[in-house]
Design an enzyme around this catalytic site. Structure first.
Site, PDB file in Angstrom:
ATOM      1  N   SER A   1       7.473  11.636  -3.527  1.00 25.76           N
ATOM      2  CA  SER A   1       7.743  12.688  -2.209  1.00 25.76           C
ATOM      3  C   SER A   1       9.293  12.933  -2.179  1.00 25.76           C
ATOM      4  CB  SER A   1       7.316  11.998  -0.934  1.00 25.76           C
ATOM      5  OG  SER A   1       7.902  10.894  -0.568  1.00 25.76           O
TER       6      SER A   1
ATOM      7  N   THR B   1       3.215   6.997  -3.827  1.00 25.50           N
ATOM      8  CA  THR B   1       2.654   5.635  -4.633  1.00 25.50           C
ATOM      9  C   THR B   1       1.396   5.512  -4.622  1.00 25.50           C
ATOM     10  OG1 THR B   1       4.982   4.416  -3.981  1.00 25.50           O
ATOM     11  CG2 THR B   1       3.046   3.260  -4.164  1.00 25.50           C
TER      12      THR B   1
ATOM     13  N   THR C   1       5.757   7.895   0.727  1.00 24.02           N
ATOM     14  CA  THR C   1       6.108   7.368   2.108  1.00 24.02           C
ATOM     15  C   THR C   1       7.707   7.601   2.288  1.00 24.02           C
ATOM     16  OG1 THR C   1       6.854   5.206   0.980  1.00 24.02           O
ATOM     17  CG2 THR C   1       4.797   5.237   2.169  1.00 24.02           C
ATOM     18  N   ASP C   2       8.504   7.674   1.350  1.00 21.11           N
ATOM     19  CA  ASP C   2       9.994   8.366   1.362  1.00 21.11           C
ATOM     20  C   ASP C   2      10.282   9.441   2.357  1.00 21.11           C
ATOM     21  OD1 ASP C   2      10.426   6.220  -0.074  1.00 21.11           O
ATOM     22  OD2 ASP C   2      11.015   7.076  -1.781  1.00 21.11           O
TER      23      ASP C   2
END
Ligand code: ASP
Length: 325
Positions: free
Chosen positions: A56, A15, A88-89
């Site tokens: 990600s 992001t 972040t995932d």
């Protein structure tokens, strides 16, 4: 005048580097995010390199290993630290994999954003400035790989994405080893790192089976038929599973599959306190301890890497997990 610390800034998509498509949906950027150019003047000598472009959730082990290679070069070149701007995932997965493989003292600090560049309350630049401050801080030497997000500094083995939308995405808060804000870095604890693994190509054929009420052994049998080399069961509570699953796990073990047992709980870890947990222990399932199922999967993937036999991999994983004296 003291020289400005030299840092490597790795652009790994996510992001923090994303752009909205014609429908407003966030998609990965194709080219470089140009993170350095977006920063205000900073007291570091920055070199920016791109390891991955995209979100990600689409990353593969090979993309994570590209980051590991860049970290190794930064260590050899004597840089003060590395910051990885990442989605972040799967940040906790990649940060942990780097922690397993990074033998050096330079800190590797992961960060990212929950809100895209240009969105109201965009958090990417604040997180990036925090991450750079931590990576440049002398007290961060030896912390291994960490996630800096929403002001918290979390070491990779414990860090988890606990909130899918808010800016304090990573925790558990009580597990933070320090804080960073506009007044600087306060690093209160130094994680006791386990010895890292030698460079290795992790085994991709390790899967996670997440259990629910009344789950049976079908998923395990299907994975064994598909030829996986490792299975991590994400059980309940202390790593308990329905008795129905045990025969399938026995068949998996007999087929030479390396087993691991983790819990869906965020804290407390696994223990053979109940009948199914004790049966799993007798079967030789590697207990996650305080690691999440996703991290145990990566530990087993590294242990099984380069085609290592399951018995040797089990020993390596158990050695890594053993409580430190
Ligand atoms: N799906 C995005 C990713 O992991 C989420 C983010 O970066 O915050 O790349």
């Amino acid at each position: 005048m003291t020289a400005e610390p030299a840092l490597l800034l790795i652009d790994a998509g996510g992001t923090i580097a994303s752009v909205p498509d014609d429908h407003g949906v966030l998609v990965g950027r194709e080219g470089s995010a140009g993170l350095t150019a977006a920063l205000p003047p900073v007291p570091y000598r920055l070199t920016e390199r791109q390891a991955y472009a995209g979100l990600s959730e689409d990353m593969a082990l090979a993309d994570a290993l590209r980051i590991a290679d860049m970290v190794a070069v930064a260590e050899r070149e004597g840089l003060a630290g590395v910051v990885v701007a990442h989605g972040t995932d799967t940040m906790e997965d990649v940060a942990f994999l780097i922690d397993l493989l990074h033998p050096g003292a330079i800190p590797v600090v992961f960060t990212g954003a929950q809100r895209a560049p240009g969105a109201p309350g965009a958090d990417g630049m604040a997180n990036l400035l925090d991450a750079l401050a931590v990576a440049a801080h002398p007290a961060a030497r030896g912390i291994g790989s960490a996630i800096v997000f929403g002001g918290r500094i979390l070491s990779a083995p414990v860090a988890m994405k606990l909130d899918s939308s808010g800016p304090e995405a990573f925790g558990p808060q009580g597990a933070a080893i320090g804080r960073v804000d506009e007044y600087g870095v306060r690093l209160e604890l130094l994680p006791r790192r386990r010895p890292p693994f030698d460079p290795v190509t992790p085994e991709p054929e390790v899967e996670i089976v997440a259990l629910g009420l009344g789950s049976g052994g079908r998923q395990v049998d299907l994975l064994v038929q598909a030829g996986v080399r490792g299975i991590v069961v994400q059980g309940f509570g202390r790593g308990n599973v329905p008795g129905e699953v045990l025969p399938a796990l026995e068949r998996a073990k007999a087929a030479g599959v390396l087993l691991g047992i983790a819990t869906h709980c965020i804290g407390g870890g696994t223990a053979p306190s109940y009948a199914s947990g004790a049966a799993l222990a007798r079967l030789g399932a590697v207990p996650a301890g305080l690691l999440s199922a996703r991290k145990l999967r990566l530990l087993l993937a590294v242990a099984l890497g380069d085609g290592r036999p399951a018995a040797e991999a089990e020993r390596l994983a158990r050695d890594w997990l053993a409580p430190q004296a």
